[in-house]
Design a protein around this motif. Structure first.
Motif, PDB file in Angstrom:
ATOM      1  N   SER A 158       4.990   2.890 -10.177  1.00 14.85           N
ATOM      2  CA  SER A 158       4.674   4.238  -9.705  1.00 14.85           C
ATOM      3  C   SER A 158       3.734   4.951 -10.673  1.00 14.85           C
ATOM      4  O   SER A 158       2.811   5.661 -10.252  1.00 14.85           O
ATOM      5  N   LYS A 159       3.961   4.757 -11.971  1.00 14.23           N
ATOM      6  CA  LYS A 159       3.062   5.336 -12.981  1.00 14.23           C
ATOM      7  C   LYS A 159       1.653   4.767 -12.838  1.00 14.23           C
ATOM      8  O   LYS A 159       0.657   5.503 -12.889  1.00 14.23           O
ATOM      9  N   ALA A 160       1.573   3.443 -12.664  1.00 14.24           N
ATOM     10  CA  ALA A 160       0.261   2.806 -12.482  1.00 14.24           C
ATOM     11  C   ALA A 160      -0.424   3.335 -11.229  1.00 14.24           C
ATOM     12  O   ALA A 160      -1.642   3.552 -11.196  1.00 14.24           O
ATOM     13  N   LEU A 161       0.367   3.572 -10.177  1.00 16.83           N
ATOM     14  CA  LEU A 161      -0.179   4.104  -8.926  1.00 16.83           C
ATOM     15  C   LEU A 161      -0.768   5.496  -9.143  1.00 16.83           C
ATOM     16  O   LEU A 161      -1.807   5.846  -8.567  1.00 16.83           O
ATOM     17  N   THR A 162      -0.131   6.293 -10.008  1.00 17.80           N
ATOM     18  CA  THR A 162      -0.617   7.647 -10.290  1.00 17.80           C
ATOM     19  C   THR A 162      -1.883   7.619 -11.140  1.00 17.80           C
ATOM     20  O   THR A 162      -2.817   8.397 -10.913  1.00 17.80           O
ATOM     21  N   LEU A 163      -1.927   6.703 -12.109  1.00 18.66           N
ATOM     22  CA  LEU A 163      -3.050   6.653 -13.044  1.00 18.66           C
ATOM     23  C   LEU A 163      -4.265   5.913 -12.488  1.00 18.66           C
ATOM     24  O   LEU A 163      -5.404   6.220 -12.851  1.00 18.66           O
ATOM     25  N   GLU A 164      -4.012   4.947 -11.623  1.00 21.24           N
ATOM     26  CA  GLU A 164      -5.086   4.079 -11.135  1.00 21.24           C
ATOM     27  C   GLU A 164      -6.066   4.857 -10.263  1.00 21.24           C
ATOM     28  O   GLU A 164      -5.694   5.766  -9.516  1.00 21.24           O
ATOM     29  N   THR A 165      -7.332   4.484 -10.363  1.00 18.28           N
ATOM     30  CA  THR A 165      -8.384   5.150  -9.579  1.00 18.28           C
ATOM     31  C   THR A 165      -8.963   4.249  -8.495  1.00 18.28           C
ATOM     32  O   THR A 165      -9.531   4.750  -7.518  1.00 18.28           O
TER      33      THR A 165
ATOM     34  N   ALA B 188       5.808  -1.616  -6.325  1.00 21.36           N
ATOM     35  CA  ALA B 188       6.809  -0.550  -6.321  1.00 21.36           C
ATOM     36  C   ALA B 188       7.707  -0.641  -5.086  1.00 21.36           C
ATOM     37  O   ALA B 188       8.927  -0.425  -5.169  1.00 21.36           O
ATOM     38  N   ALA B 189       7.125  -0.989  -3.934  1.00 21.90           N
ATOM     39  CA  ALA B 189       7.911  -1.124  -2.701  1.00 21.90           C
ATOM     40  C   ALA B 189       8.904  -2.273  -2.809  1.00 21.90           C
ATOM     41  O   ALA B 189      10.074  -2.137  -2.423  1.00 21.90           O
ATOM     42  N   ALA B 190       8.434  -3.414  -3.321  1.00 21.29           N
ATOM     43  CA  ALA B 190       9.315  -4.572  -3.462  1.00 21.29           C
ATOM     44  C   ALA B 190      10.457  -4.275  -4.425  1.00 21.29           C
ATOM     45  O   ALA B 190      11.613  -4.637  -4.173  1.00 21.29           O
TER      46      ALA B 190
ATOM     47  N   ASN C 168      16.662   1.234  -2.605  1.00 24.06           N
ATOM     48  CA  ASN C 168      16.135   2.584  -2.433  1.00 24.06           C
ATOM     49  C   ASN C 168      15.112   2.522  -1.294  1.00 24.06           C
ATOM     50  O   ASN C 168      13.896   2.505  -1.498  1.00 24.06           O
ATOM     51  N   PHE C 169      15.624   2.483  -0.078  1.00 27.90           N
ATOM     52  CA  PHE C 169      14.778   2.213   1.079  1.00 27.90           C
ATOM     53  C   PHE C 169      13.835   3.375   1.401  1.00 27.90           C
ATOM     54  O   PHE C 169      12.766   3.164   1.963  1.00 27.90           O
ATOM     55  N   GLY C 170      14.242   4.596   1.048  1.00 29.04           N
ATOM     56  CA  GLY C 170      13.362   5.730   1.282  1.00 29.04           C
ATOM     57  C   GLY C 170      12.072   5.621   0.489  1.00 29.04           C
ATOM     58  O   GLY C 170      10.969   5.779   1.028  1.00 29.04           O
ATOM     59  N   LYS C 171      12.204   5.322  -0.814  1.00 28.46           N
ATOM     60  CA  LYS C 171      11.022   5.140  -1.648  1.00 28.46           C
ATOM     61  C   LYS C 171      10.209   3.939  -1.189  1.00 28.46           C
ATOM     62  O   LYS C 171       8.976   3.963  -1.189  1.00 28.46           O
ATOM     63  N   ARG C 172      10.908   2.871  -0.812  1.00 26.79           N
ATOM     64  CA  ARG C 172      10.204   1.672  -0.332  1.00 26.79           C
ATOM     65  C   ARG C 172       9.286   2.012   0.825  1.00 26.79           C
ATOM     66  O   ARG C 172       8.105   1.631   0.852  1.00 26.79           O
ATOM     67  N   ASP C 173       9.802   2.747   1.796  1.00 24.68           N
ATOM     68  CA  ASP C 173       9.000   3.103   2.968  1.00 24.68           C
ATOM     69  C   ASP C 173       7.840   4.030   2.597  1.00 24.68           C
ATOM     70  O   ASP C 173       6.763   3.972   3.204  1.00 24.68           O
ATOM     71  N   GLU C 174       8.065   4.907   1.627  1.00 23.95           N
ATOM     72  CA  GLU C 174       6.988   5.791   1.168  1.00 23.95           C
ATOM     73  C   GLU C 174       5.848   4.992   0.554  1.00 23.95           C
ATOM     74  O   GLU C 174       4.670   5.255   0.815  1.00 23.95           O
ATOM     75  N   TYR C 175       6.210   4.025  -0.271  1.00 26.51           N
ATOM     76  CA  TYR C 175       5.172   3.194  -0.901  1.00 26.51           C
ATOM     77  C   TYR C 175       4.414   2.383   0.150  1.00 26.51           C
ATOM     78  O   TYR C 175       3.187   2.246   0.080  1.00 26.51           O
ATOM     79  N   LEU C 176       5.142   1.841   1.121  1.00 19.12           N
ATOM     80  CA  LEU C 176       4.490   1.023   2.147  1.00 19.12           C
ATOM     81  C   LEU C 176       3.605   1.857   3.071  1.00 19.12           C
ATOM     82  O   LEU C 176       2.726   1.307   3.738  1.00 19.12           O
TER      83      LEU C 176
END
Length: 405
Positions: free
Chosen positions: A109-116, A128-130, A137-145
């Motif tokens: 999640s940190k890498a997702l925030t920093l990555e451009t 992060a989803a996997a 934590n299926f809620g976060k999984r679905d958000e990432y997907l």
């Protein structure tokens, strides 16, 4: 070494310039009408020109550097941010493979925030989803997907395969097949997709679709030949058990099989059970006989006594005669002795049945054989001896359960 080289070079230039100044005694005149008329030594003019050029050069460099400074600062911060994103992604992958999935999700999640870069962001979202799915934590999984980066053409296949894998893991096999179908539109021969499809169809009982999948996996060398053959026979046996409804359908199915499969123990066992259900006891017995004469199989020998009820006397006697012939070739086979005991019991040959069952127990102690003998003894009103065999059967079951646990 480089400093020494430049020092020597400067000294050489200074000496050359001094020698040149001694030789060159000319003068230069700078004349601007109505303003001034200056005459100076040529050597002094050369020095002034060099000094002026240097001042202008360094002034321009200073201006350019000053103007470019904000861009350089921005680039520096971007590079540092990218380095942090790369480090976070690498640490996330290490944590994921170490089994530290909460840490993996946090770092991804940190890498997702920093990555451009969108592609790198998509990879971070998938990791992060996997990881989120693993820690439930299926809620976060679905958000990432649902991240927009995963809608790109370059990452579409990765997204679909990740979703399909998670669906199979969650036993959502029908949904997984739909996702795999979309993935195969992008990569029709993707081996990992074929593996997932095979698992999903096995779980859903789509037995007829399994052999073609096995053939494709075998061609791509994803499974070896013995493994493929074992899986193929298992699928055919399940198809026969679950999808063949009548004798005519069975005939078409059986005739399409390779002749080598007509003596496969599992297939023959299922086929004989089907035929017995349709009261075709003679053909059922012939199938088992042919298979056992081709290759002896103790488990298939048990199918020779099926069904215990409903078998015509003529067929039962024929099977007893055949089984007694086999007994001469396999005198110590506990399964064959149990089969004979059952067949003789069916024909009310009480003495022979009892002797065969006792002989089977002498070869191998079995709960099933103890129960068969106990039931026979109960019919013969030998209740005390029957009780002992029921207790022996219970003890055998308890021992087997203890070994499994």
């Amino acid at each position: 070494m480089r400093a020494l080289f430049w020092t020597l070079t400067l000294f050489a230039l200074a000496v050359a310039f001094a020698l040149l100044a001694k030789v060159n005694t000319g003068t230069a005149m700078i004349h601007i009408p109505h303003y001034f008329n200056i005459e100076i030594p040529l050597n002094a003019l050369v020095v002034l020109i060099i000094i002026a050029f240097s001042l202008v050069y360094f002034l321009i460099r200073a201006i350019v550097t000053t103007v470019a400074l904000p861009t350089k600062v921005k680039k520096f911060h971007a590079e540092r941010k990218q380095a942090e994103a790369n480090t976070a992604m690498q640490d996330a992958l290490v944590a994921y493979f170490e089994g530290r999935h909460s840490r993996a999700e946090r770092l991804a999640s940190k890498a997702l925030t920093l990555e451009t870069k969108n592609k790198a962001r998509a990879i971070s979202a998938l990791v992060a989803a996997a990881a989120s799915d693993t820690i439930k934590n299926f809620g976060k999984r679905d958000e990432y997907l649902a991240r927009s980066e995963l809608a790109m053409e370059d990452t579409q296949l990765a997204k679909l395969m990740t979703i399909a894998t998670l669906q199979v893991k969650a036993h959502q096999y029908a949904e997984a097949l739909e996702t795999i179908g979309n993935a195969q539109k992008i990569a029709p021969k993707l081996t990992s997709a074929l593996r997932l499809e095979l698992t999903a169809r096995q779980k859903l009982g789509h037995h007829a679709q399994i052999p073609p999948l096995i053939e494709q996996l075998e061609k791509s060398e994803a499974i070896n030949q013995p493994q493929a053959e074992r899986m193929r026979r298992h699928a055919l046996a399940n198809q026969l058990a679950d999808e063949i409804r009548d004798a005519s359908q069975f005939k078409r199915f059986w005739n399409k099989l390779d002749s080598s499969l007509h003596t496969d123990p599992r297939l023959v066992s299922v086929a004989s059970k089907k035929l017995n259900e349709w009261d075709d006891h003679e053909q059922a017995g012939d199938l088992v006989t042919k298979a056992l004469e081709t290759q002896w199989d103790a488990q298939l020998a048990l199918a020779y006594a099926q069904p215990l009820e409903g078998m015509p006397n003529k067929e039962c006697l024929r099977r007893i005669q055949q089984a007694e012939k086999w007994l001469q070739q396999h005198p110590g086979d506990a399964s064959l002795l149990l089969t004979l005991g059952r067949l003789c019991k069916q024909q009310q040959l009480w003495g022979k049945s009892k002797s065969y069952l006792e002989a089977s127990l002498a070869v191998a102690d079995s709960a099933v054989t103890h129960i068969e003998l106990a039931r026979l003894l109960t019919q013969l009103e030998e209740h005390e001896e029957a009780r002992l065999h029921f207790e022996a059967a219970a003890s055998a079951v308890e021992e087997a359960l203890a070994e499994e646990s």
